[in-house]
Design a protein around this motif. Structure first.
Motif, PDB file in Angstrom:
ATOM      1  N   GLY A 114       0.805  -1.300  -0.017  1.00  8.79           N
ATOM      2  CA  GLY A 114       0.046   0.015  -0.044  1.00  8.79           C
ATOM      3  C   GLY A 114       0.914   1.285  -0.040  1.00  8.79           C
ATOM      4  O   GLY A 114       0.508   2.266  -0.707  1.00  8.79           O
ATOM      5  N   SER A 134      -4.059  -3.020   1.621  1.00  7.26           N
ATOM      6  CA  SER A 134      -3.271  -2.251   0.887  1.00  7.26           C
ATOM      7  C   SER A 134      -4.077  -1.093   0.203  1.00  7.26           C
ATOM      8  O   SER A 134      -3.438   0.295   0.049  1.00  7.26           O
ATOM      9  CB  SER A 134      -2.401  -2.995  -0.488  1.00  7.26           C
ATOM     10  OG  SER A 134      -3.454  -3.410  -1.322  1.00  7.26           O
ATOM     11  N   THR A 135      -5.046  -1.157  -0.288  1.00  8.48           N
ATOM     12  CA  THR A 135      -5.993  -0.121  -0.627  1.00  8.48           C
ATOM     13  C   THR A 135      -6.294   1.067   0.468  1.00  8.48           C
ATOM     14  O   THR A 135      -6.022   2.230   0.348  1.00  8.48           O
ATOM     15  CB  THR A 135      -7.393  -0.344  -1.045  1.00  8.48           C
ATOM     16  OG1 THR A 135      -7.379  -1.470  -2.233  1.00  8.48           O
ATOM     17  CG2 THR A 135      -8.155   0.364  -1.688  1.00  8.48           C
ATOM     18  N   SER A 156      -2.996   2.753   1.219  1.00 11.30           N
ATOM     19  CA  SER A 156      -2.828   3.870   0.044  1.00 11.30           C
ATOM     20  C   SER A 156      -3.664   4.884   0.202  1.00 11.30           C
ATOM     21  O   SER A 156      -3.098   6.145   0.134  1.00 11.30           O
ATOM     22  CB  SER A 156      -3.057   3.088  -1.340  1.00 11.30           C
ATOM     23  OG  SER A 156      -2.337   1.763  -1.868  1.00 11.30           O
ATOM     24  N   TYR A 173       2.991   3.228  -3.551  1.00 12.69           N
ATOM     25  CA  TYR A 173       2.406   4.241  -4.393  1.00 12.69           C
ATOM     26  C   TYR A 173       3.095   5.662  -4.097  1.00 12.69           C
ATOM     27  O   TYR A 173       3.683   6.363  -4.848  1.00 12.69           O
ATOM     28  CB  TYR A 173       0.973   4.396  -4.260  1.00 12.69           C
ATOM     29  CG  TYR A 173       0.547   5.630  -4.851  1.00 12.69           C
ATOM     30  CD1 TYR A 173       0.510   5.595  -6.653  1.00 12.69           C
ATOM     31  CD2 TYR A 173      -0.106   6.670  -4.234  1.00 12.69           C
ATOM     32  CE1 TYR A 173       0.101   6.720  -6.905  1.00 12.69           C
ATOM     33  CE2 TYR A 173      -0.434   7.940  -4.676  1.00 12.69           C
ATOM     34  CZ  TYR A 173      -0.455   7.942  -6.501  1.00 12.69           C
ATOM     35  OH  TYR A 173      -0.903   8.941  -6.900  1.00 12.69           O
TER      36      TYR A 173
END
Length: 307
Positions: free
Chosen positions: A16, A255-256, A259, A19
C-alpha cells in the motif's frame, strides 16, 4: 495464527505504501527495466542474507519442481500482466480488476485444493471487494474500454490466485525458500527481457546506469526490491502457510486502505466520503472473513499443524 495475521497485514501495508515511494520515479521508465532492477536488487539482498547464515535456504533433496508454478505465476506472469495491463487502462480500472484477486483465490482454492470456503469468508471477501470498488469508482473509470488491457489484467488476477494456491501446496518449503525461488526467477527472466528490450531500442547503456543517474528511480528500486519484493513476498508466503489461501486473500484490501491513508496524511490528498465508506467496508469485510477462523475452537489446533 497471530503470526499469519501480522504477516498478512504488514505485507499489504508495504504494498500500500509503494505508491507514495514510487509514483514520481516510474512515469518515463520502461516497466521491464524497473522489474529487472527491482528483482535483481531483491535477489542479491536475499543471497547475501543466505550466505551470511541470517536466513536458511536449503533446497537440496527437496522437490524443487513444486516451486516452478509458484515462481512462474508470481512474480513472472503476475508482474508482467500488472505492469502492461496498467499501461492500457486507467488506474481506477486496473485497481478494480486487481481487487478481484481474493474472489479468484477462493475459486482456485475450491477447484485445486478442494477447500470449500466458509460462508463468512465469502461474505467478508465480497464486502471487501465492494469497498475497494466504491473507492476506485470514486476516482472515476475511463470509458475507452480497452479489451487488450482488460485481458492482461485478468491474467494478473488469475496468476496471483494460482500463486497463492501453489504456495500452500509447497508445504515442504519454508517461507524464505519460496521467496528465494521467486526472486531468482524474477531476476533472471526480467533482466533478460529488459536487456533484450534495451538492445533493440539502443538504450543498453542508459538502462545499466539508471539507478546512478536517477535518484528517484534508485529510491523506487530499493523500496520495491527490498520492501515490496524480498520482505513482502516473505510475509505473503508466511501468511499463506499459517492462514491458508482463503484467509490470507481476505487481507488484500488492506493495501487499498493504506494507500488512501498515505495519500491523505503524506501527500495531503482529500479524504472524501466515498473514500471513508470504502475504507469502512474493506475493514468490515476483513473482520467478517476472518471471524470464524479467529473464533473457531479448532483454530489453535490448525495453527499448530501448520507450524
Amino acid at each position: 495464527m497471530m503470526t499469519g495475521i501480522l504477516s498478512a497485514v504488514f505485507c499489504e501495508t508495504l504494498f500500500g505504501l509503494s505508491y507514495v515511494f514510487t509514483r514520481h520515479a516510474v512515469g518515463t521508465v520502461s516497466p521491464l527495466a524497473l522489474l529487472a532492477w527491482r528483482f535483481t536488487t531483491a535477489f542479491a539482498f536475499m543471497s547475501v542474507l543466505a550466505g551470511a547464515g541470517l536466513i536458511k535456504v536449503s533446497l537440496k533433496g527437496k522437490a524443487i519442481r513444486q516451486l516452478f508454478p509458484v515462481a512462474i505465476f508470481n512474480p513472472v506472469i503476475y508482474f508482467l500482466s500488472e505492469s502492461f495491463g496498467i499501461r492500457f487502462t486507467s488506474a481506477a480500472e486496473s485497481g478494480a480488476f486487481l481487487a478481484c484477486i481474493p474472489a479468484a483465490s477462493l475459486v482456485c482454492a475450491r477447484l485445486i485444493l478442494r477447500k470449500k470456503p466458509e460462508k463468512t469468508q465469502s461474505a467478508g471477501i465480497a464486502l471487501t471487494l465492494a469497498g475497494v470498488l466504491v473507492t476506485l469508482f470514486n476516482a472515476g473509470l475511463s470509458l475507452h474500454l480497452s479489451a487488450r488491457g482488460y485481458a492482461i489484467l485478468c491474467a494478473a488476477v488469475v496468476s496471483y490466485a494460482l500463486y497463492s494456491v501453489y504456495t500452500e501446496k509447497a508445504a515442504s518449503f519454508s517461507g524464505a525458500e519460496i521467496t528465494f525461488a521467486m526472486l531468482a526467477a524474477g531476476a533472471a527472466i526480467f533482466t533478460a527481457a529488459a536487456l533484450i528490450e534495451a538492445v533493440v531500442q539502443h538504450s543498453l547503456s542508459h538502462v545499466l546506469v539508471l539507478p546512478l543517474e536517477n535518484p528517484a528511480f534508485l529510491a523506487a528500486v530499493l523500496y520495491q526490491g527490498l520492501g515490496c519484493a524480498a520482505l513482502a513476498f516473505f510475509l505473503s508466503n508466511t501468511a499463506i502457510a499459517h492462514l491458508g489461501v482463503n484467509e490470507a486473500a481476505s487481507f488484500i484490501g488492506v493495501s487499498t486502505v493504506v494507500s488512501i491513508l498515505a495519500g491523505v496524511f503524506v501527500l495531503k490528498e482529500r479524504f472524501s466520503i466515498p473514500h471513508r465508506a470504502g475504507t469502512g467496508l474493506i475493514l468490515a469485510g476483513i473482520y467478517i472473513a476472518n471471524w470464524t477462523f479467529l473464533r473457531s475452537p479448532h483454530t489453535k489446533e490448525a495453527y499448530d499443524r501448520r507450524t
